[in-house]
Design a protein around this motif. Structure first.
Motif, PDB file in Angstrom:
ATOM      1  N   ALA A 144      -0.328   1.849   9.220  1.00 15.39           N
ATOM      2  CA  ALA A 144      -0.677   1.794   7.712  1.00 15.39           C
ATOM      3  C   ALA A 144       0.247   0.307   7.197  1.00 15.39           C
ATOM      4  O   ALA A 144      -0.312  -0.165   6.430  1.00 15.39           O
ATOM      5  CB  ALA A 144      -0.070   2.648   6.918  1.00 15.39           C
ATOM      6  N   ARG A 145       1.432  -0.031   7.479  1.00 14.79           N
ATOM      7  CA  ARG A 145       2.164  -0.907   7.098  1.00 14.79           C
ATOM      8  C   ARG A 145       1.595  -2.437   7.472  1.00 14.79           C
ATOM      9  O   ARG A 145       1.768  -3.229   6.826  1.00 14.79           O
ATOM     10  CB  ARG A 145       3.489  -0.878   7.429  1.00 14.79           C
ATOM     11  CG  ARG A 145       4.510  -0.024   6.553  1.00 14.79           C
ATOM     12  CD  ARG A 145       5.890   0.119   7.128  1.00 14.79           C
ATOM     13  NE  ARG A 145       6.125   1.204   7.935  1.00 14.79           N
ATOM     14  CZ  ARG A 145       7.067   1.547   8.788  1.00 14.79           C
ATOM     15  NH1 ARG A 145       7.831   0.786   9.091  1.00 14.79           N
ATOM     16  NH2 ARG A 145       7.060   2.493   9.552  1.00 14.79           N
ATOM     17  N   ALA A 146       0.939  -2.308   8.809  1.00 14.07           N
ATOM     18  CA  ALA A 146       0.115  -3.530   9.213  1.00 14.07           C
ATOM     19  C   ALA A 146      -1.045  -3.867   8.314  1.00 14.07           C
ATOM     20  O   ALA A 146      -1.533  -5.068   8.140  1.00 14.07           O
ATOM     21  CB  ALA A 146      -0.232  -3.111  10.549  1.00 14.07           C
ATOM     22  N   LYS A 147      -1.508  -2.931   7.483  1.00 15.34           N
ATOM     23  CA  LYS A 147      -2.466  -3.161   6.525  1.00 15.34           C
ATOM     24  C   LYS A 147      -2.063  -3.423   5.053  1.00 15.34           C
ATOM     25  O   LYS A 147      -2.803  -3.168   3.955  1.00 15.34           O
ATOM     26  CB  LYS A 147      -3.456  -1.912   6.560  1.00 15.34           C
ATOM     27  CG  LYS A 147      -4.110  -1.811   7.980  1.00 15.34           C
ATOM     28  CD  LYS A 147      -5.020  -0.864   8.086  1.00 15.34           C
ATOM     29  CE  LYS A 147      -5.657  -0.758   9.475  1.00 15.34           C
ATOM     30  NZ  LYS A 147      -6.644   0.520   9.524  1.00 15.34           N
ATOM     31  N   ALA A 148      -0.660  -3.457   4.836  1.00 16.93           N
ATOM     32  CA  ALA A 148      -0.165  -3.360   3.399  1.00 16.93           C
ATOM     33  C   ALA A 148      -0.647  -4.609   2.686  1.00 16.93           C
ATOM     34  O   ALA A 148      -0.969  -4.396   1.464  1.00 16.93           O
ATOM     35  CB  ALA A 148       1.310  -3.724   3.645  1.00 16.93           C
ATOM     36  N   ASP A 149      -0.950  -5.804   3.324  1.00 13.43           N
ATOM     37  CA  ASP A 149      -1.447  -6.665   2.246  1.00 13.43           C
ATOM     38  C   ASP A 149      -2.916  -6.450   1.668  1.00 13.43           C
ATOM     39  O   ASP A 149      -3.218  -6.911   0.676  1.00 13.43           O
ATOM     40  CB  ASP A 149      -1.626  -8.062   3.235  1.00 13.43           C
ATOM     41  CG  ASP A 149      -0.259  -8.706   3.550  1.00 13.43           C
ATOM     42  OD1 ASP A 149       0.632  -8.586   2.531  1.00 13.43           O
ATOM     43  OD2 ASP A 149      -0.255  -9.468   4.347  1.00 13.43           O
ATOM     44  N   VAL A 150      -3.830  -5.832   2.756  1.00 18.11           N
ATOM     45  CA  VAL A 150      -5.243  -5.521   2.319  1.00 18.11           C
ATOM     46  C   VAL A 150      -5.049  -4.332   1.092  1.00 18.11           C
ATOM     47  O   VAL A 150      -5.760  -4.418   0.217  1.00 18.11           O
ATOM     48  CB  VAL A 150      -6.052  -5.015   3.512  1.00 18.11           C
ATOM     49  CG1 VAL A 150      -7.453  -4.638   3.338  1.00 18.11           C
ATOM     50  CG2 VAL A 150      -5.847  -6.159   4.595  1.00 18.11           C
ATOM     51  N   VAL A 151      -4.064  -3.459   1.489  1.00 17.38           N
ATOM     52  CA  VAL A 151      -3.768  -2.302   0.306  1.00 17.38           C
ATOM     53  C   VAL A 151      -3.649  -2.882  -0.986  1.00 17.38           C
ATOM     54  O   VAL A 151      -4.348  -2.534  -1.911  1.00 17.38           O
ATOM     55  CB  VAL A 151      -2.709  -1.546   0.805  1.00 17.38           C
ATOM     56  CG1 VAL A 151      -2.425  -0.434  -0.325  1.00 17.38           C
ATOM     57  CG2 VAL A 151      -2.920  -0.507   2.206  1.00 17.38           C
ATOM     58  N   ARG A 152      -2.817  -3.920  -0.963  1.00 14.29           N
ATOM     59  CA  ARG A 152      -2.220  -4.657  -2.371  1.00 14.29           C
ATOM     60  C   ARG A 152      -3.475  -5.412  -2.799  1.00 14.29           C
ATOM     61  O   ARG A 152      -3.561  -5.024  -4.091  1.00 14.29           O
ATOM     62  CB  ARG A 152      -1.021  -5.427  -1.939  1.00 14.29           C
ATOM     63  CG  ARG A 152       0.081  -5.076  -1.408  1.00 14.29           C
ATOM     64  CD  ARG A 152       1.245  -6.234  -1.655  1.00 14.29           C
ATOM     65  NE  ARG A 152       2.268  -5.459  -0.891  1.00 14.29           N
ATOM     66  CZ  ARG A 152       2.808  -5.542   0.444  1.00 14.29           C
ATOM     67  NH1 ARG A 152       1.813  -6.395   1.325  1.00 14.29           N
ATOM     68  NH2 ARG A 152       3.691  -4.875   1.008  1.00 14.29           N
ATOM     69  N   GLU A 153      -4.577  -6.047  -2.060  1.00  7.51           N
ATOM     70  CA  GLU A 153      -5.536  -6.829  -2.643  1.00  7.51           C
ATOM     71  C   GLU A 153      -6.383  -5.708  -2.928  1.00  7.51           C
ATOM     72  O   GLU A 153      -7.103  -6.156  -4.394  1.00  7.51           O
ATOM     73  CB  GLU A 153      -6.029  -7.536  -1.388  1.00  7.51           C
ATOM     74  CG  GLU A 153      -5.521  -8.865  -0.813  1.00  7.51           C
ATOM     75  CD  GLU A 153      -6.047  -9.335   0.338  1.00  7.51           C
ATOM     76  OE1 GLU A 153      -7.585  -8.947   0.452  1.00  7.51           O
ATOM     77  OE2 GLU A 153      -5.138 -10.094   1.203  1.00  7.51           O
ATOM     78  N   LEU A 154      -6.745  -4.634  -2.453  1.00  6.01           N
ATOM     79  CA  LEU A 154      -7.618  -3.676  -2.929  1.00  6.01           C
ATOM     80  C   LEU A 154      -7.200  -2.985  -4.232  1.00  6.01           C
ATOM     81  O   LEU A 154      -7.913  -2.884  -5.167  1.00  6.01           O
ATOM     82  CB  LEU A 154      -7.964  -2.648  -2.004  1.00  6.01           C
ATOM     83  CG  LEU A 154      -8.748  -3.145  -0.665  1.00  6.01           C
ATOM     84  CD1 LEU A 154      -8.972  -2.143   0.313  1.00  6.01           C
ATOM     85  CD2 LEU A 154     -10.255  -3.547  -0.979  1.00  6.01           C
TER      86      LEU A 154
END
Length: 189
Positions: A144-154
């Protein structure tokens, strides 16, 4: 009354399910219930069958793994059966809890299985400790942490936490933690 229970995990195992039903009927089961569901999932037909069973009945399964996914799950099912006065017969193991020997064998086998699981966990802990001491153990990769940037964008585009989790294949709690950490960092500055 002998009551049979047959189960397979997937639709591709229809031949196995048919073989279980055939074997249970050949053993004289007056009622046979079959379901195709994972051992770890909800099994409504098993629950209905246990509710249907009466004092003096015997629940019959061809193999232990068709009934229970773990020792604790087995004991939970056996406890439910015992409160109703229902015995359990596991054909492949020759166990019938309607007999004192069958009860003893089920307890012994359950204890051995639990002991083996405890030993496996102990060996696992020892292996992890050794790997950590040698600097080789890194733990599970933080997906999940590896996808943090995408989480923030969404999240910035207005997507809900549930939508974000579903789109990225991560847990809703992970999305919440990432966004909460961002909010805490913003508040601290």
């Amino acid at each position: 009354m002998l009551i049979g229970y047959a189960r397979t995990s997937t639709l591709e195992q229809e031949a196995g399910l048919a073989a279980q039903v055939r074997d249970l009927e050949a053993l004289g089961c007056e009622k046979v219930v079959a379901e195709q569901t994972s051992a770890v999932g909800v099994r409504p037909k098993l629950d209905d069958l246990i509710s249907f069973a009466r004092d003096g009945d015997t629940l019959v399964v061809t193999k232990l793994d068709r009934l229970a996914r773990s020792v604790s799950h087995l004991w939970e099912i056996v406890g439910r059966l015992q409160t109703r006065g229902v015995a359990l017969r596991i054909v492949a193991m020759g166990i019938d809890t309607a007999t004192p020997t069958g009860k003893l064998m089920l307890n012994v086998l359950g204890s051995v299985a639990e002991f083996e699981r405890d030993m496996m966990l102990e060996r696992q802990r020892e292996g992890i400790a050794k790997a950590k001491a040698e600097g080789r153990y890194k733990g599970r990769a933080p997906t999940a942490r590896a996808k943090a940037d995408v989480v923030r964008e969404l999240a910035a585009s207005g997507a809900s936490m549930g939508d974000i989790a579903k789109r990225l294949g991560i847990g809703k709690g992970s999305v919440h933690r990432i966004l909460k950490a961002d909010n805490a960092a913003t508040a601290a500055t």
